[in-house]
Structures are given as structure tokens and as C-alpha cells.
Motif scaffolding. Structure first.
Motif, mmCIF file in Angstrom:
data_model
loop_
_atom_site.group_PDB
_atom_site.id
_atom_site.type_symbol
_atom_site.label_atom_id
_atom_site.label_comp_id
_atom_site.label_asym_id
_atom_site.label_seq_id
_atom_site.Cartn_x
_atom_site.Cartn_y
_atom_site.Cartn_z
ATOM 1 N N LEU A 264 81.429 203.414 -11.014
ATOM 2 C CA LEU A 264 82.415 203.493 -9.893
ATOM 3 C C LEU A 264 82.102 202.397 -8.657
ATOM 4 O O LEU A 264 81.003 201.968 -8.473
ATOM 5 C CB LEU A 264 82.396 204.936 -9.140
ATOM 6 N N ALA A 265 83.229 202.067 -8.339
ATOM 7 C CA ALA A 265 83.260 201.209 -6.901
ATOM 8 C C ALA A 265 84.163 201.476 -6.153
ATOM 9 O O ALA A 265 85.032 202.111 -6.528
ATOM 10 C CB ALA A 265 83.342 199.693 -7.491
ATOM 11 N N LEU A 266 83.778 201.345 -4.692
ATOM 12 C CA LEU A 266 84.778 201.301 -3.665
ATOM 13 C C LEU A 266 85.177 199.899 -3.256
ATOM 14 O O LEU A 266 84.379 199.164 -2.754
ATOM 15 C CB LEU A 266 84.135 202.324 -2.487
ATOM 16 N N MET A 267 86.739 199.661 -3.436
ATOM 17 C CA MET A 267 87.013 198.394 -2.834
ATOM 18 C C MET A 267 88.261 198.569 -2.254
ATOM 19 O O MET A 267 88.908 199.435 -2.271
ATOM 20 C CB MET A 267 87.303 197.616 -4.332
ATOM 21 N N ASN B 292 74.394 195.988 -7.418
ATOM 22 C CA ASN B 292 75.073 195.184 -6.267
ATOM 23 C C ASN B 292 75.802 193.743 -6.808
ATOM 24 O O ASN B 292 75.285 193.063 -7.720
ATOM 25 C CB ASN B 292 73.829 194.654 -5.526
ATOM 26 N N VAL B 293 77.053 193.540 -6.225
ATOM 27 C CA VAL B 293 77.792 192.552 -6.356
ATOM 28 C C VAL B 293 78.469 191.907 -5.119
ATOM 29 O O VAL B 293 78.593 192.608 -4.200
ATOM 30 C CB VAL B 293 78.912 192.904 -7.392
ATOM 31 N N ASP B 294 78.524 190.589 -5.174
ATOM 32 C CA ASP B 294 79.404 189.952 -3.884
ATOM 33 C C ASP B 294 80.817 189.595 -3.991
ATOM 34 O O ASP B 294 81.237 188.796 -3.077
ATOM 35 C CB ASP B 294 78.402 188.887 -3.604
ATOM 36 N N ASN B 295 81.544 190.101 -5.093
ATOM 37 C CA ASN B 295 82.748 189.673 -5.201
ATOM 38 C C ASN B 295 83.658 190.533 -5.818
ATOM 39 O O ASN B 295 83.083 191.175 -6.708
ATOM 40 C CB ASN B 295 83.176 188.192 -5.605
ATOM 41 N N LEU B 296 85.124 190.609 -5.900
ATOM 42 C CA LEU B 296 85.850 191.621 -6.612
ATOM 43 C C LEU B 296 85.749 191.490 -8.067
ATOM 44 O O LEU B 296 85.545 192.521 -8.796
ATOM 45 C CB LEU B 296 87.295 191.425 -6.160
ATOM 46 N N ALA B 297 85.887 190.104 -8.612
ATOM 47 C CA ALA B 297 85.743 190.040 -9.791
ATOM 48 C C ALA B 297 84.466 190.345 -10.771
ATOM 49 O O ALA B 297 84.613 191.177 -11.468
ATOM 50 C CB ALA B 297 85.938 188.413 -10.445
ATOM 51 N N GLY B 298 83.464 190.274 -9.739
ATOM 52 C CA GLY B 298 82.115 190.705 -10.414
ATOM 53 C C GLY B 298 81.932 192.174 -10.352
ATOM 54 O O GLY B 298 81.579 192.933 -11.212
ATOM 55 N N THR C 47 89.541 185.821 -1.108
ATOM 56 C CA THR C 47 89.653 185.734 -2.459
ATOM 57 C C THR C 47 90.530 186.781 -3.272
ATOM 58 O O THR C 47 90.124 187.947 -3.112
ATOM 59 C CB THR C 47 88.778 185.409 -3.398
ATOM 60 N N GLY C 48 91.699 186.727 -3.571
ATOM 61 C CA GLY C 48 92.411 187.760 -3.992
ATOM 62 C C GLY C 48 93.564 187.979 -3.022
ATOM 63 O O GLY C 48 94.502 188.439 -3.592
ATOM 64 N N THR C 49 93.604 187.839 -1.861
ATOM 65 C CA THR C 49 94.364 188.429 -0.709
ATOM 66 C C THR C 49 95.610 187.159 -0.809
ATOM 67 O O THR C 49 96.648 187.515 -0.198
ATOM 68 C CB THR C 49 93.921 188.597 0.692
#
Length: 299
Positions: free
Chosen positions: A238-241, A221-227, A100-102
Motif C-alpha cells: 500500500l502507498a499514500l500518494m 522506499n521510493v522517490d517518485n510516483l511511477a516507482g 512530474t505528473g501535475t
């Protein structure tokens, strides 16, 4: 050994309960399910489950058996799907999946690769979590997918891009004034981490945090980019994505590159080597064309 034995065992292993598996996954009685599991254990020649008042746990033999049982069931489903496609002499199809997103970047490139065949084939597109895409490839539901290199599905992967991780933060965060984020800048900050649903990204992120000795105040903790973007904005964390996230950021979240040694994550085209689709074969033969714009490189 019958397929139903494998289905029953996988259901029990995934739910951790004979009762839960019987009533909500298999729609059979618990005593009947217990008998089927005992029959399976007798045929294997080793206990697969440890039963207790809290439910069931896998033995070492059970953990080893589970991966192969899942793969066997996936191969059966893939065989059924292949037979169904072969029995329907309709327009050739190619089912593509995207992390998702790519799809914003890679769907146009995939269509360009197929430009000479587009009038003669039907392309279907879906987006999902990377492990779910891998599962769909293993089961024959997808022909190819842009995803992480997920282990345990028996798939082939061709890496199309190595992508750096970037730091996501609220747009008004004090660190947003910096051009680059140093490891020590994480100290005392709230950190938004990926869950087990994104195991490949989780492993890359954890390795970087441990190597850099990064300490943070607390973790979400989150399992997707939108979250992740929502939690970054709401918790001021902060998040590393992966860098592709920069194309999807809302006004409330910004990204900054990391200073020093930057962790990288692979994006790959995955496929099932047992898939005999001639359309998939042509797509894979022309996969190098995805790198023509200089933004991607096959390695």
C-alpha cells in the motif's frame, strides 16, 4: 572569502569525503582542497568539518554554514542567468516547471492564464522532482514552478491547491473491495513509503501514520510516483500518494480514499522574488484565474 571556498566546502559536505570531492567533483588535488578548507575555517573562525578515517562530518557550525553557502552560490548563479537573459534582446521567455505528473492538469491552466501574451513570449516547460524544481528556481533556471513548499531555498510560494492523500494498492488486493480505507486496515500490510527525495510528502505521510498509530509489516522506499506504482504492483503493498496520482494509474493499481481525518498536501506555485522578469510578474498577477474552474483555490 571567495566563491571557490564555498564551492569546495559544499562539495565536501555533500560527498562526505575530501578525496571524493577533490577527485570527482572539483578535479583538484586532495592536499590543495584541504588547504582551501582550512583557509575557510580560519576566516569563519570555527571548525566546519570533523575529519576521521571514515571521511568527514559537519560540525554544528558547519551545518549552519552549509545552508547559507548553498544559498549564496544559488544567488550567484541566478545573477549570472539574469545577466545572460538581459544581454540577449530576443523574444521574452517564461520557463515553467512542474512536479512530474501535475503538468497534465496545470499546464493547460497556465497556458490559459497566459493566453493574451502567448504570441509574444516563448514558453519552455520541464518536469522534475519538487526539490530539483526548487533548486532550479533558486538558480534562475526556471521562472515559476508547480511544486511542494520546499524549505531552505529562499523562495516565495503561493498555494494553488490543497490535495488529499489517497491509498494506492494492487487492483486485485482484498482492500480494493472497500469504499474507504481505515487506519487499522494498514496493519500487517507492506507499505511503500516516499524517500528523502520527496521530503514534504514524506513529512505529511509520516505525521499521518504516527498520529493514526498505523503498523505495517515492512517498508519500501521510493522517490517518485511511477516507482511507487511499480512497487505497489510488485510487492502487493500500500502507498499514500496525492490524489492527482489517480489520473496516472495503470490497470494493475487502483486508489481508494481514506476514512476519517484525511491528510492533505499543498501544491504551490513557487518563484524567486529576485526574478525581475516582466512575464513572470504578469503570470503572478493573473494567478487567481487558475481557480476559475472550481477545482483549485488559492489560499
Amino acid at each position: 572569502m571567495e566563491l571557490r571556498h564555498l564551492r569546495y566546502f559544499v562539495a565536501v559536505a555533500e560527498t562526505g569525503s575530501l578525496t571524493e570531492a577533490a577527485e570527482h567533483r572539483l578535479f583538484t588535488s586532495q592536499p590543495s582542497l584541504s588547504r582551501q578548507i582550512r583557509d575557510l575555517e580560519e576566516e569563519v573562525g570555527s571548525p566546519l568539518l570533523i575529519r576521521s578515517a571514515r571521511g568527514v562530518d559537519l560540525t554544528d557550525a558547519g551545518r549552519a554554514f552549509l545552508d547559507h553557502a548553498r544559498m549564496a552560490l544559488s544567488q550567484v548563479e541566478a545573477a549570472v542567468e539574469a545577466a545572460r537573459r538581459a544581454s540577449q534582446p530576443t523574444k521574452p521567455t517564461l520557463a515553467l516547471g512542474f512536479l512530474t505528473g501535475t503538468e497534465m492538469t496545470w499546464l493547460p491552466r497556465a497556458m490559459q492564464v497566459l493566453r493574451d501574451e502567448l504570441q509574444g513570449i516563448e514558453v519552455t516547460v520541464s518536469s522534475d522532482y519538487s526539490p530539483d524544481l526548487a533548486d532550479a528556481l533558486a538558480r534562475g533556471k526556471l521562472d515559476a514552478a508547480f511544486l511542494r513548499t520546499e524549505a531552505g531555498f529562499g523562495l516565495e510560494y503561493r498555494i494553488v491547491r490543497r490535495e488529499p492523500l489517497v491509498v494506492l494498492m494492487p487492483s486485485d488486493h482484498p482492500l480494493a473491495l472497500r469504499e474507504r480505507i481505515r487506519p487499522e486496515d494498514f496493519d500487517g500490510e507492506v507499505f511503500v513509503a516516499t524517500s528523502n527525495k520527496a521530503k514534504v510528502l514524506q513529512a505529511v505521510t509520516r505525521a499521518y501514520l504516527q498520529k493514526a498509530g498505523i503498523a505495517f509489516e515492512r517498508e519500501h522506499n521510493v522517490d517518485n510516483l511511477a516507482g511507487a506504482m511499480s512497487l505497489v504492483a510488485s510487492t502487493r503493498g500500500l502507498a499514500l500518494m496525492p490524489a492527482y496520482a489517480m489520473n496516472l494509474l495503470p490497470w494493475s493499481v487502483v486508489s481508494r480514499p481514506l476514512d476519517g481525518e484525511v491528510p492533505m498536501i499543498d501544491l504551490a506555485v513557487g518563484y524567486n522574488k529576485t526574478n525581475a522578469s516582466p512575464v513572470l510578474k504578469r503570470f503572478l498577477e493573473r494567478l487567481d484565474e487558475l481557480a476559475d474552474d472550481g477545482h483549485a483555490r488559492l489560499v
